[in-house]
Design a protein around this motif. Sequence first.
Motif, PDB file in Angstrom:
ATOM      1  N   VAL A  23       8.336 -10.910 -22.311  1.00  0.00           N
ATOM      2  CA  VAL A  23       7.707 -10.572 -21.026  1.00  0.00           C
ATOM      3  C   VAL A  23       8.023 -11.642 -19.984  1.00  0.00           C
ATOM      4  N   ALA A  24       7.995 -12.910 -20.391  1.00  0.00           N
ATOM      5  CA  ALA A  24       8.294 -14.000 -19.452  1.00  0.00           C
ATOM      6  C   ALA A  24       9.692 -13.859 -18.881  1.00  0.00           C
ATOM      7  N   ASP A  25      10.665 -13.582 -19.746  1.00  0.00           N
ATOM      8  CA  ASP A  25      12.048 -13.441 -19.273  1.00  0.00           C
ATOM      9  C   ASP A  25      12.183 -12.274 -18.303  1.00  0.00           C
ATOM     10  N   LEU A  26      11.595 -11.134 -18.661  1.00  0.00           N
ATOM     11  CA  LEU A  26      11.757  -9.950 -17.823  1.00  0.00           C
ATOM     12  C   LEU A  26      11.056 -10.113 -16.478  1.00  0.00           C
ATOM     13  N   CYS A  27       9.866 -10.702 -16.487  1.00  0.00           N
ATOM     14  CA  CYS A  27       9.176 -10.942 -15.219  1.00  0.00           C
ATOM     15  C   CYS A  27      10.002 -11.855 -14.321  1.00  0.00           C
ATOM     16  N   GLU A  28      10.596 -12.865 -14.925  1.00  0.00           N
ATOM     17  CA  GLU A  28      11.396 -13.816 -14.161  1.00  0.00           C
ATOM     18  C   GLU A  28      12.620 -13.143 -13.553  1.00  0.00           C
ATOM     19  N   GLN A  29      13.098 -12.079 -14.200  1.00  0.00           N
ATOM     20  CA  GLN A  29      14.271 -11.365 -13.707  1.00  0.00           C
ATOM     21  C   GLN A  29      13.903 -10.233 -12.741  1.00  0.00           C
ATOM     22  N   GLY A  30      12.613 -10.156 -12.375  1.00  0.00           N
ATOM     23  CA  GLY A  30      12.208  -9.186 -11.362  1.00  0.00           C
ATOM     24  C   GLY A  30      11.691  -7.870 -11.901  1.00  0.00           C
ATOM     25  N   TRP A  31      11.516  -7.751 -13.223  1.00  0.00           N
ATOM     26  CA  TRP A  31      10.938  -6.534 -13.770  1.00  0.00           C
ATOM     27  C   TRP A  31       9.443  -6.523 -13.465  1.00  0.00           C
ATOM     28  N   GLN A  32       8.896  -5.340 -13.167  1.00  0.00           N
ATOM     29  CA  GLN A  32       7.461  -5.185 -12.945  1.00  0.00           C
ATOM     30  C   GLN A  32       6.804  -4.896 -14.299  1.00  0.00           C
ATOM     31  N   VAL A  33       5.705  -5.605 -14.594  1.00  0.00           N
ATOM     32  CA  VAL A  33       5.082  -5.466 -15.911  1.00  0.00           C
ATOM     33  C   VAL A  33       3.586  -5.232 -15.767  1.00  0.00           C
ATOM     34  N   ALA A  34       3.059  -4.387 -16.646  1.00  0.00           N
ATOM     35  CA  ALA A  34       1.612  -4.151 -16.705  1.00  0.00           C
ATOM     36  C   ALA A  34       1.266  -3.799 -18.138  1.00  0.00           C
ATOM     37  N   ILE A  35       0.002  -4.004 -18.506  1.00  0.00           N
ATOM     38  CA  ILE A  35      -0.420  -3.667 -19.867  1.00  0.00           C
ATOM     39  C   ILE A  35      -1.613  -2.733 -19.800  1.00  0.00           C
ATOM     40  N   GLU A  36      -1.560  -1.691 -20.613  1.00  0.00           N
ATOM     41  CA  GLU A  36      -2.657  -0.743 -20.721  1.00  0.00           C
ATOM     42  C   GLU A  36      -3.299  -0.933 -22.087  1.00  0.00           C
ATOM     43  N   SER A  37      -4.215  -0.058 -22.431  1.00  0.00           N
ATOM     44  CA  SER A  37      -4.948  -0.259 -23.681  1.00  0.00           C
ATOM     45  C   SER A  37      -4.052  -0.219 -24.903  1.00  0.00           C
ATOM     46  N   ASP A  38      -3.021   0.603 -24.877  1.00  0.00           N
ATOM     47  CA  ASP A  38      -2.198   0.757 -26.071  1.00  0.00           C
ATOM     48  C   ASP A  38      -0.715   0.558 -25.823  1.00  0.00           C
ATOM     49  N   ARG A  39      -0.354   0.113 -24.632  1.00  0.00           N
ATOM     50  CA  ARG A  39       1.070  -0.040 -24.368  1.00  0.00           C
ATOM     51  C   ARG A  39       1.320  -1.019 -23.230  1.00  0.00           C
ATOM     52  N   ILE A  40       2.543  -1.540 -23.202  1.00  0.00           N
ATOM     53  CA  ILE A  40       3.017  -2.372 -22.096  1.00  0.00           C
ATOM     54  C   ILE A  40       4.048  -1.545 -21.338  1.00  0.00           C
ATOM     55  N   THR A  41       4.008  -1.582 -20.021  1.00  0.00           N
ATOM     56  CA  THR A  41       5.004  -0.860 -19.238  1.00  0.00           C
ATOM     57  C   THR A  41       5.842  -1.840 -18.443  1.00  0.00           C
ATOM     58  N   PHE A  42       7.126  -1.532 -18.373  1.00  0.00           N
ATOM     59  CA  PHE A  42       8.069  -2.340 -17.606  1.00  0.00           C
ATOM     60  C   PHE A  42       8.825  -1.430 -16.645  1.00  0.00           C
ATOM     61  N   GLN A  43       9.190  -1.981 -15.520  1.00  0.00           N
ATOM     62  CA  GLN A  43      10.020  -1.253 -14.575  1.00  0.00           C
ATOM     63  C   GLN A  43      11.137  -2.184 -14.115  1.00  0.00           C
ATOM     64  N   PRO A  44      12.389  -1.880 -14.479  1.00  0.00           N
ATOM     65  CA  PRO A  44      13.497  -2.763 -14.086  1.00  0.00           C
ATOM     66  C   PRO A  44      13.694  -2.737 -12.583  1.00  0.00           C
ATOM     67  N   PRO A  45      14.265  -3.798 -12.019  1.00  0.00           N
ATOM     68  CA  PRO A  45      14.378  -3.900 -10.567  1.00  0.00           C
ATOM     69  C   PRO A  45      15.410  -2.973  -9.953  1.00  0.00           C
ATOM     70  N   GLY A  46      16.425  -2.565 -10.696  1.00  0.00           N
ATOM     71  CA  GLY A  46      17.488  -1.779 -10.086  1.00  0.00           C
ATOM     72  C   GLY A  46      18.355  -2.647  -9.197  1.00  0.00           C
ATOM     73  N   ILE A  47      19.236  -2.026  -8.452  1.00  0.00           N
ATOM     74  CA  ILE A  47      20.193  -2.803  -7.678  1.00  0.00           C
ATOM     75  C   ILE A  47      19.645  -3.197  -6.312  1.00  0.00           C
ATOM     76  N   ALA A  48      18.854  -2.356  -5.682  1.00  0.00           N
ATOM     77  CA  ALA A  48      18.360  -2.670  -4.335  1.00  0.00           C
ATOM     78  C   ALA A  48      16.849  -2.494  -4.288  1.00  0.00           C
ATOM     79  N   ARG A  49      16.224  -3.275  -3.422  1.00  0.00           N
ATOM     80  CA  ARG A  49      14.782  -3.194  -3.239  1.00  0.00           C
ATOM     81  C   ARG A  49      14.454  -2.940  -1.777  1.00  0.00           C
ATOM     82  N   LYS A  50      13.239  -2.542  -1.544  1.00  0.00           N
ATOM     83  CA  LYS A  50      12.783  -2.286  -0.186  1.00  0.00           C
ATOM     84  C   LYS A  50      12.930  -3.551   0.658  1.00  0.00           C
ATOM     85  N   GLY A  51      13.499  -3.400   1.808  1.00  0.00           N
ATOM     86  CA  GLY A  51      13.659  -4.541   2.708  1.00  0.00           C
ATOM     87  C   GLY A  51      15.013  -5.202   2.618  1.00  0.00           C
ATOM     88  N   GLU A  52      15.787  -4.881   1.573  1.00  0.00           N
ATOM     89  CA  GLU A  52      17.125  -5.471   1.447  1.00  0.00           C
ATOM     90  C   GLU A  52      18.105  -4.599   2.231  1.00  0.00           C
TER      91      GLU A  52
END
Length: 672
Positions: free
Chosen positions: A69-98
């Motif tokens: 989780v530390a590595d992925l967060c540092e690379q810009g992945w969005q992370v959250a944890i629910e009761s039974d799972r962790i969710t990740f969302q990769p950053p993709g190539i472009a973000r809002k504002g770029e």
Amino acid sequence: MSTDEKLFGPGRLRAFSPFLAPGERKQLHDLLNAGAALPPSFADELRALARRYIDDGDSIKLRAVCLLVADLCEQGWQVAIESDRITFQPPGIARKGEQTVDDIKVRVRAALQSARLRQLQEPSVRQFLIRVEKRSLRSGNRASVIDLIDDGAALAKDLRAIEGLPDVERDAALKGIIDPVVEVAEAGAKCPDTGLPLIDIWRYFRHTWAHEYRSIPGRQMLVLIRNAARPRRPIIGIAMLASPVMRLTARDQWIGWLRDAAEERVRSGVWDAAAFGASLLDRIDASIAAVRWDDLASSDEIVEPTETVALRLEQKAAGAAFAREQQLRAHYETHRDLGGQVKPHRGELKSAQPDSDWRAASDDLLFVRKRAESLAQLLFAKGMFRSAGLTRDPVAALDQLFTTPSGQRAVDVALAEFRKAGLSSEVADVSICGAVHPYNELLGGKLVALMLTSKEARDAYARRYGGQTSVIASQMAGRIISKPADLRILTTTSLYGVGSSQYNRLVLRAQDHSGLPHDVKWGAIGKSLTGGFGTLHLGGETAQALRSMAMARHDSRRVNNRFGEGTSPRLRQIREGLDALGLKSDSILHHATPRIFYGCELSPGARAALVGLGKPALDAPTSADIGAAWRHRWLSKRARREETLQALADLGPMSVRASLHADADGQFSLPI
């Protein structure tokens, strides 16, 4: 939309449910929720938590998840944890504002810098930097690596001094300022200008790259491009030629190693059908001859293969695979120490020696499986080619082979053999390539990429690897096998996924430069819009934790960094560890960052030669010819730009040292 786009496209949410005990899940849940706003210290907090857990019992799982989780967060992945799972969302190539390509590159570079800055703080790395920077007496020279960094201000002054010369005189004057030469950093070789080991010099400048320095398995030729026109021949740039990946769709399509590409070229007349049919037959026969088969099949079965022999060989391979799995489990139980670490199982033969018994080595269970699997495939293909009448009527036979499932499989087998042969000795990946301060302002990166195509670089590669005993091929054949190392193709991949100014329009036309025997051209050969699979976004500490997780799960060490066991051991180890955690490994290893692939055909006809069609031209441009063409094509114009000359003034030894002596917060602290 492709399967990859559906599963791994930018912005796709990925959910994982790691196998954690209730208490471990709560602790991770609390920490992740506390870090929902992702403060700068979030990843460090996770790593600190991970280090409090010893790799035993269930704790190893929490340790691995925290580091991941530390590595992925540092690379810009969005992370959250629910009761039974962790969710990740990769950053993709472009973000809002770029808004621009440069915006994207800055953000991606910043993410990669996190791991690099941590590495620069490691005691062993800091000691190395200080040691090579210290001015010491080495081989009769009192010098340091700093003496190999050119002074940008002095370089700009010299370029200004020749600005008003006529073009003919200016070309000669430019050579007196920048005259590039190739120098290969061999083990034991020292720099005559400083006395430093060439490998240490290469490593020093490698640490200035955007991402952390990792050693890689397989072939790797370290290249320094130096300026022979200036005192102590300062470094212009560095490069590394490395073993290519086994499967890369864009490259394989470009060369013709994939069936659809081969079919299109045959049907369009680019490839002669009769010649291609003959090359398929020759390739299969050559591959069979390279496999020891006396303990697996009879000579009659080799000459006239049947479905029965192929089935028997597949069963033999399955039996050897099962026996080796039991062997690895026994090795694990015997060699596991109190720390949970297990030595790799390397087999009886660990490297090529003058007295190596290759026949006995081919009886190793790993190679019994590989020989049986390979021979089953090859005999199947040979049988299909014979029944299709490839020798009698290649046009009709190829039409049949391209349109039937069994025929397509046979063609795939032959093309895979072409690929294996080519990747073993004729194709190299440019894994590192670029200029260092101050030459990056003068388009030195383009020069470095071009110099890799030179006769000097190709000859060095042939000397380094040509004629070496191939450990894998010799164990497959049961006799000593050596191969030439005649480079025909270079490939590389963009780091940022939005193009590369270094390879953009990187062409030298022979008609424009009298010293070139043929055009020298780098060009885009394909794109991966949804990204690809890799481990660049995962750190070394995470990889080690996942390796331990895999061994604990399987009660064996199945990835042993052994010749013949498989490509990319780091990737396979991480994949096993992720699977052991209960995570879908592809969802983590697919980095969701698009890539652009580039290739360079080192001589006309090189790609066709890699499928057995003809032989490429042998002429290669010299480094002097390439240097002259680069100066005329790029340097002459670049050196007239006032903004370039002003930028040079701020680049040199201090700018390089500042980039290497940054603390964990990115602040620079130069040692006295």
